[in-house]
Scaffold this motif. Structure first.
Motif, PDB file in Angstrom:
ATOM      1  N   ASP A   5       3.448   3.068   8.578  1.00 21.74           N
ATOM      2  CA  ASP A   5       2.130   2.898   7.722  1.00 21.74           C
ATOM      3  C   ASP A   5       1.493   4.376   7.899  1.00 21.74           C
ATOM      4  OD1 ASP A   5       2.648   0.524   8.353  1.00 21.74           O
ATOM      5  OD2 ASP A   5       0.773  -0.277   9.310  1.00 21.74           O
ATOM      6  N   GLN A  34      -6.290   1.050   2.472  1.00 21.87           N
ATOM      7  CA  GLN A  34      -5.580   0.597   3.623  1.00 21.87           C
ATOM      8  C   GLN A  34      -6.854   0.652   4.794  1.00 21.87           C
ATOM      9  OE1 GLN A  34      -1.482   1.926   5.502  1.00 21.87           O
ATOM     10  NE2 GLN A  34      -3.079   3.166   6.579  1.00 21.87           N
ATOM     11  N   THR A  40      -1.780  -1.800   2.808  1.00 23.87           N
ATOM     12  CA  THR A  40      -1.129  -1.264   3.788  1.00 23.87           C
ATOM     13  C   THR A  40      -0.206  -0.160   2.953  1.00 23.87           C
ATOM     14  OG1 THR A  40      -0.959  -3.026   5.295  1.00 23.87           O
ATOM     15  CG2 THR A  40       0.582  -1.282   5.729  1.00 23.87           C
ATOM     16  N   TYR A  41      -0.182   1.023   3.444  1.00 20.55           N
ATOM     17  CA  TYR A  41       0.522   2.218   2.799  1.00 20.55           C
ATOM     18  C   TYR A  41       1.727   2.602   3.526  1.00 20.55           C
ATOM     19  CZ  TYR A  41       0.877   6.262  -0.398  1.00 20.55           C
ATOM     20  OH  TYR A  41       1.207   7.274  -1.146  1.00 20.55           O
ATOM     21  N   LEU A  42       2.767   2.197   3.034  1.00 19.82           N
ATOM     22  CA  LEU A  42       3.989   2.372   3.842  1.00 19.82           C
ATOM     23  C   LEU A  42       4.766   3.783   3.203  1.00 19.82           C
ATOM     24  CD1 LEU A  42       5.592  -1.074   3.197  1.00 19.82           C
ATOM     25  CD2 LEU A  42       4.294   0.043   5.216  1.00 19.82           C
ATOM     26  N   GLU A  55       2.881   0.624  -1.565  1.00 19.89           N
ATOM     27  CA  GLU A  55       1.805   0.120  -1.043  1.00 19.89           C
ATOM     28  C   GLU A  55       1.746  -1.391  -1.191  1.00 19.89           C
ATOM     29  OE1 GLU A  55      -3.115   0.472  -1.869  1.00 19.89           O
ATOM     30  OE2 GLU A  55      -1.788   1.401  -3.522  1.00 19.89           O
ATOM     31  N   ARG A 102       5.888  -7.217   6.935  1.00 21.51           N
ATOM     32  CA  ARG A 102       4.599  -7.050   7.345  1.00 21.51           C
ATOM     33  C   ARG A 102       3.924  -8.325   6.798  1.00 21.51           C
ATOM     34  NH1 ARG A 102       6.702  -2.193   7.862  1.00 21.51           N
ATOM     35  NH2 ARG A 102       5.628  -0.532   8.924  1.00 21.51           N
TER      36      ARG A 102
END
Length: 174
Positions: A5, A34, A40-42, A55, A102
């Motif tokens: 993340d 986020q 959630t920014y991967l 994202e 996730r």
């Protein structure tokens, strides 16, 4: 490769290796969503260098056609592998699987993503990963040109969905 993340410390590194001219899809905007709990920014890392991003928008796709067809479906948005020389090496698939994991961890049994009609290579990857067409829509976004001028874009897309297998629950074919 590891996928993490995004953290506030990552933003300067991301700007250095993958500068973004997107108005609402730049690194800081994605990180702010986020922080607000909307996404959630991967970030995939290879040898301590970011090599892409994706994202998960827990709030779903913004397109009304998609919201009507799949209400409540989270969207994997802005999937990018960079530089291009790293494409077709499993990074994109790993990002999709990380997003699915996730979602499953949150008890969500569905993941969706959009693909441009002009991107058959990505569409083939998503099909191999089990994503199926659900709704046609137009992806509308804006970016800033080098001179700072704002440009509005509209790309024909297809929203694809995959049913995820939650522990203790079987997946029904869609």
């Amino acid at each position: 490769m590891r996928i993490e993340d995004c953290s506030v410390e990552d933003l300067a590194v991301l700007d250095h290796f993958m500068p973004s001219n997107s108005v609402d899809g730049n690194h800081r905007a994605r990180f702010a969503r986020q922080e607000a709990g909307d996404s959630t920014y991967l970030i995939p890392w290879l040898d301590d260098r970011p090599v892409g991003h994706a994202e998960i928008r827990w709030t779903g796709c913004a397109a009304p056609e998609v919201r009507a067809a799949r209400p409540g479906c989270p969207e994997l948005n802005g999937l990018l592998v960079w530089p291009e020389s790293l494409r077709s090496r499993g990074i994109g698939g790993a990002l999709v699987r990380a997003a699915e994991q996730r979602a499953i961890a949150r008890g969500i049994g569905l993941m969706g993503l959009g693909v441009g009609e002009d991107n058959p290579r990505a569409a083939a990857l998503y099909a191999r990963l089990g994503y199926r067409p659900t709704a046609a829509y137009v992806d509308r976004y804006a970016h800033l040109a080098a001179d700072g001028e704002r440009h509005e874009c509209a790309d024909p897309c297809v929203f694809l969905v995959k049913e995820l297998s939650l522990p203790g629950r079987s997946v029904k074919p869609s």
